[in-house]
Design an enzyme around this catalytic site. Structure first.
Site, short mmCIF file in Angstrom:
data_model
loop_
_atom_site.label_atom_id
_atom_site.label_comp_id
_atom_site.label_asym_id
_atom_site.label_seq_id
_atom_site.Cartn_x
_atom_site.Cartn_y
_atom_site.Cartn_z
N ASP A 93 0.85 -1.19 0.00
CA ASP A 93 0.00 0.00 0.00
C ASP A 93 0.88 1.23 0.00
O ASP A 93 1.35 1.68 1.05
CB ASP A 93 -0.91 -0.02 1.23
CG ASP A 93 -2.01 1.01 1.15
OD1 ASP A 93 -2.07 1.76 0.16
OD2 ASP A 93 -2.82 1.08 2.10
N SER A 94 1.12 1.78 -1.19
CA SER A 94 2.00 2.95 -1.30
C SER A 94 1.32 4.12 -2.00
O SER A 94 1.81 5.24 -1.93
CB SER A 94 3.29 2.58 -2.04
OG SER A 94 3.00 2.05 -3.32
N LYS A 95 0.21 3.87 -2.70
CA LYS A 95 -0.58 4.92 -3.35
C LYS A 95 0.28 5.84 -4.20
O LYS A 95 0.09 7.07 -4.20
CB LYS A 95 -1.37 5.70 -2.30
CG LYS A 95 -2.35 4.84 -1.51
CD LYS A 95 -3.14 5.68 -0.51
CE LYS A 95 -4.15 4.83 0.26
NZ LYS A 95 -3.52 3.88 1.20
N ARG A 96 1.20 5.26 -4.94
CA ARG A 96 2.05 6.06 -5.82
C ARG A 96 1.23 6.65 -6.97
O ARG A 96 0.20 6.12 -7.35
CB ARG A 96 3.18 5.20 -6.40
CG ARG A 96 4.07 4.53 -5.37
CD ARG A 96 4.78 5.50 -4.48
NE ARG A 96 5.85 4.88 -3.73
CZ ARG A 96 6.41 5.40 -2.65
NH1 ARG A 96 5.97 6.55 -2.16
NH2 ARG A 96 7.41 4.79 -2.03
N THR A 120 -0.84 -0.39 -4.59
CA THR A 120 -1.91 0.59 -4.75
C THR A 120 -1.36 1.83 -5.43
O THR A 120 -0.23 2.26 -5.17
CB THR A 120 -2.53 0.97 -3.39
OG1 THR A 120 -1.52 1.50 -2.52
CG2 THR A 120 -3.19 -0.24 -2.74
#
Length: 272
Positions: A93-96, A120
């Site tokens: 879960d890094s939402k790059r 993510t």
């Protein structure tokens, strides 16, 4: 085996849609764990061992490690999961979300450095910010669509050509962006109506659904709105409610108990 194949197999093998989030907060560790040199590794692998029987996936949140210079422990935790629980996928879960040349390095970080099965991403810089991740054809990319936080309304509910932006993102993920069948979407458990809307758009695409447990999402409404025809299709994430079920020396037993209870409630909703 691709991420999607691995996830589908795990849904069947575990009879679970529960995703266990790994958001380690040193201040909430038991005292015996705080004292250890590799405390993030020790805590998270203990949680993994305690909850693996009830999990369809694990989701480590990169910020909790990076802010404390514990990236090496994050990599070791993911390696531990792959070694000891090879059938359970790991979603980083890094939402790059950045332009293509930078995204190539973020993709390498997620899939080569850390060895995650999926990551993510924020889709709001367009397809060229997503495409580098799709070059890893056995991996997954899970796009933010309708997030569980109240501030998601600021952008995701804006109307464009007669539909909210989150629905447009869902259409892109189900259609022209999904080149190799690798995409999924993040849709918050706190918005069951939007979960249903997204499911009607994307068919069987997997949904990562945060917001049950500490955030208060209703499990029955969430499951009813989001499962596919075969009663799968979801990774319903719980983090804090499981990780910190106890801050005492019984933290592993407490985590296992809450994970099992959450898995059972999800399964009861699937049976309705």
């Amino acid at each position: 085996m691709t991420f999607i194949e691995k996830l589908k197999n795990r849904w069947t093998e575990s009879q679970s849609l529960l995703c266990v989030g790994l958001d380690p907060d040193l201040n909430r560790f038991p005292e015996s764990i705080k004292e250890k040199k590799d405390c993030y590794y020790e805590f998270c692998t203990a949680i993994v061992d305690a909850t693996a029987a009830y999990a369809c996936a694990f989701k480590p949140q990169i910020a909790y490690f990076a802010s404390c210079a514990a990236e090496a422990e994050l990599k070791a935790i993911i390696d531990y999961i792959h070694q000891h629980y090879p059938t359970i996928p790991v979603v980083l879960d890094s939402k790059r979300g950045d332009i293509g040349s930078t995204a190539k390095h973020y993709a390498k970080e997620a899939f080569v450095r850390y060895g995650a099965d999926a990551v993510t991403l924020s889709p709001y810089m367009g397809f060229d910010s997503v495409q580098p991740y799709l070059e890893y054809e056995d991996k997954g990319a899970i796009l933010l669509c309708r997030t569980s936080n109240p501030g998601g309304n600021d952008i995701q509910m804006l109307q464009v050509n007669g539909e909210p932006i989150y629905q447009h993102v869902a259409k892109l993920a189900a259609g022209p962006w999904n080149l190799n069948g690798q995409l999924g979407l993040v849709v918050g458990a706190t918005y069951p109506n939007e979960i249903a809307a997204v499911r009607s758009i994307v068919g069987d695409l997997p949904l990562l659904v945060p917001g049950v447990g500490a955030q208060g999402g209703d499990i029955n409404a969430c499951v009813t709105s989001g499962v596919t025809a075969d009663k799968t299709g979801m990774m319903i994430n719980s983090s804090r409610a499981i990780l910190y079920a106890s801050q005492g020396e019984d933290f592993k037993e407490a985590a296992a108990r809450v994970a099992k209870d959450t898995r059972d409630k999800i399964n009861a909703a699937r049976a309705l």
